[in-house]
Design an enzyme around this catalytic site. Sequence first.
Site, PDB file in Angstrom:
ATOM      1  N   LYS A 172      -1.301  31.632 -37.663  1.00 44.16           N
ATOM      2  CA  LYS A 172      -0.357  31.012 -36.713  1.00 44.16           C
ATOM      3  C   LYS A 172       0.591  30.050 -37.449  1.00 44.16           C
ATOM      4  O   LYS A 172       1.783  29.963 -37.126  1.00 44.16           O
ATOM      5  CB  LYS A 172      -1.131  30.282 -35.620  1.00 44.16           C
ATOM      6  CG  LYS A 172      -0.295  29.487 -34.659  1.00 44.16           C
ATOM      7  CD  LYS A 172       0.565  30.339 -33.728  1.00 44.16           C
ATOM      8  CE  LYS A 172       1.544  29.468 -32.951  1.00 44.16           C
ATOM      9  NZ  LYS A 172       2.193  30.136 -31.848  1.00 44.16           N
ATOM     10  N   LYS A 240       4.754  19.559 -33.988  1.00 44.40           N
ATOM     11  CA  LYS A 240       3.323  19.428 -34.311  1.00 44.40           C
ATOM     12  C   LYS A 240       2.865  20.582 -35.214  1.00 44.40           C
ATOM     13  O   LYS A 240       2.149  20.389 -36.202  1.00 44.40           O
ATOM     14  CB  LYS A 240       2.551  19.402 -32.982  1.00 44.40           C
ATOM     15  CG  LYS A 240       1.049  19.453 -33.035  1.00 44.40           C
ATOM     16  CD  LYS A 240       0.461  20.844 -32.819  1.00 44.40           C
ATOM     17  CE  LYS A 240       0.805  21.503 -31.520  1.00 44.40           C
ATOM     18  NZ  LYS A 240       0.212  22.824 -31.345  1.00 44.40           N
TER      19      LYS A 240
HETATM   20  P1  NAP Z   1       1.417  22.299 -22.303  1.00 47.54           P
HETATM   21  O1  NAP Z   1       2.170  22.981 -21.211  1.00 47.54           O
HETATM   22  O2  NAP Z   1       1.821  20.941 -22.732  1.00 47.54           O
HETATM   23  O3  NAP Z   1      -0.129  22.299 -21.870  1.00 47.54           O
HETATM   24  C1  NAP Z   1      -1.129  21.693 -22.610  1.00 47.54           C
HETATM   25  C2  NAP Z   1      -2.239  21.373 -21.653  1.00 47.54           C
HETATM   26  O4  NAP Z   1      -3.307  20.763 -22.382  1.00 47.54           O
HETATM   27  C3  NAP Z   1      -1.818  20.380 -20.570  1.00 47.54           C
HETATM   28  O5  NAP Z   1      -2.155  20.924 -19.323  1.00 47.54           O
HETATM   29  C4  NAP Z   1      -2.616  19.126 -20.895  1.00 47.54           C
HETATM   30  O6  NAP Z   1      -3.073  18.446 -19.760  1.00 47.54           O
HETATM   31  C5  NAP Z   1      -3.806  19.685 -21.645  1.00 47.54           C
HETATM   32  N1  NAP Z   1      -4.337  18.677 -22.568  1.00 47.54           N
HETATM   33  C6  NAP Z   1      -3.690  18.111 -23.620  1.00 47.54           C
HETATM   34  N2  NAP Z   1      -4.494  17.244 -24.247  1.00 47.54           N
HETATM   35  C7  NAP Z   1      -5.666  17.263 -23.566  1.00 47.54           C
HETATM   36  C8  NAP Z   1      -6.882  16.563 -23.720  1.00 47.54           C
HETATM   37  N3  NAP Z   1      -7.043  15.688 -24.707  1.00 47.54           N
HETATM   38  N4  NAP Z   1      -7.870  16.812 -22.838  1.00 47.54           N
HETATM   39  C9  NAP Z   1      -7.683  17.698 -21.814  1.00 47.54           C
HETATM   40  N5  NAP Z   1      -6.558  18.398 -21.628  1.00 47.54           N
HETATM   41  C10 NAP Z   1      -5.555  18.168 -22.484  1.00 47.54           C
HETATM   42  O7  NAP Z   1       1.388  23.181 -23.633  1.00 47.54           O
HETATM   43  P2  NAP Z   1       1.384  24.777 -23.776  1.00 47.54           P
HETATM   44  O8  NAP Z   1       2.776  25.222 -23.986  1.00 47.54           O
HETATM   45  O9  NAP Z   1       0.548  25.382 -22.712  1.00 47.54           O
HETATM   46  O10 NAP Z   1       0.663  24.905 -25.209  1.00 47.54           O
HETATM   47  C11 NAP Z   1      -0.741  24.893 -25.362  1.00 47.54           C
HETATM   48  C12 NAP Z   1      -1.059  25.282 -26.803  1.00 47.54           C
HETATM   49  O11 NAP Z   1      -0.556  26.600 -27.062  1.00 47.54           O
HETATM   50  C13 NAP Z   1      -0.435  24.356 -27.864  1.00 47.54           C
HETATM   51  O12 NAP Z   1      -1.305  24.207 -28.950  1.00 47.54           O
HETATM   52  C14 NAP Z   1       0.814  25.127 -28.258  1.00 47.54           C
HETATM   53  O13 NAP Z   1       1.243  24.763 -29.567  1.00 47.54           O
HETATM   54  C15 NAP Z   1       0.338  26.561 -28.167  1.00 47.54           C
HETATM   55  N6  NAP Z   1       1.365  27.584 -27.919  1.00 47.54           N
HETATM   56  C16 NAP Z   1       2.337  27.392 -26.977  1.00 47.54           C
HETATM   57  C17 NAP Z   1       3.290  28.399 -26.763  1.00 47.54           C
HETATM   58  C18 NAP Z   1       4.405  28.253 -25.740  1.00 47.54           C
HETATM   59  O14 NAP Z   1       5.347  29.065 -25.772  1.00 47.54           O
HETATM   60  N7  NAP Z   1       4.346  27.307 -24.817  1.00 47.54           N
HETATM   61  C19 NAP Z   1       3.239  29.584 -27.501  1.00 47.54           C
HETATM   62  C20 NAP Z   1       2.226  29.754 -28.423  1.00 47.54           C
HETATM   63  C21 NAP Z   1       1.291  28.750 -28.625  1.00 47.54           C
HETATM   64  P3  NAP Z   1      -2.110  17.494 -18.904  1.00 47.54           P
HETATM   65  O15 NAP Z   1      -1.250  18.448 -18.142  1.00 47.54           O
HETATM   66  O16 NAP Z   1      -3.054  16.709 -18.072  1.00 47.54           O
HETATM   67  O17 NAP Z   1      -1.343  16.670 -19.913  1.00 47.54           O
END
Ligand code: NAP
Length: 298
Positions: A172, A240
Amino acid sequence: MNERVGFIGLGIMGRPMALNLVRAGYRLSVHARREVSMEPLIAAGAEACASPAEVARRADIIFVMVADTPDVEQVVLGKDGVRTGVRAGALVVDMSTISPAATRAMAARLREHGAEMLDAPVSGGETGAIEGALSIMVGGTEAAFARARPLFEVLGRNIVHVGGNGAGQVCKACNQIAISQAMAGVGEAILLARAEGVDPMKMRAALLGGSANNKVLELHGRRMIEADYRPGFKAGLHRKDLRIVLEAADELGIALPGTALASQYLNALVGRGHGDLDSCALFRVLEELGGSGPNPAG
Ligand code: NAP
């Protein structure tokens, strides 16, 4: 289908992924910090849990999809974390993008509890998550991979077992190196076209049929031209990811100058308070540096 499944972290990616598992017929227990994030899952038939530990007590396979390395560490190893509820024989599958070194350390800690871990970060964005069309890069044992494979097939289309614990995260990191520089390259092409008075959308259409064709040009190129920066993949998360890449490069003593440059574009963007815009908004920084004035689209 007999495995009971848990899912922790229901953000942009986790929510549609968990929904796909429940729609595929899996018995699902979910946990998110905010109750509102769990509502669509509960409506679809999942059970809500008050903590990651409670999910671990109910599930055989526990998925984690949160933001950064300290978040996964907190969910897995922290107070009321997965580790305190996990049963021997369980499998923890972390699909967040985090540090390979921290992943290896967490896998060792879980092994002390008789549980296995896979790192299985993804590429393909929100659309890939909704459509069950993600690319999934997996690190861990062959047996754990075989056990999780039917669930991965619900979530994704291109599923590759890359190697042992941490290898999925390394893969990744490579993905993010390539994407960030493709974004910068596409952004510079748009800047030149615009400065020369050439319609950037026509330039994009021509390039899509040739050797410069790629997904970044197709998806993000359009968004840059239209100044559509709704996330998607947040700039703060991409920053990040490049931090993870550059930390690994430091430890290994290898130079990744293109990634270092791309990370500075994202630093500039996030530093201006735009960490929640889609990461292709790094084009805004290029526009300022390039001196061609603001995007006529917005
Ligand atoms: P996001 O929308 O910001 O969601 C992250 C979720 O994790 C939020 O619901 C957050 O809760 C929760 N969270 C964060 N810290 C936490 C903790 N300490 N304890 C419990 N829950 C926690 O991000 P995302 O886009 O879904 O991305 C998630 C992961 O996938 C990341 O590592 C990102 O780099 C990866 N990713 C994302 C994409 C993309 O296109 N979005 C593509 C590939 C990979 P709250 O809502 O309460 O803050």
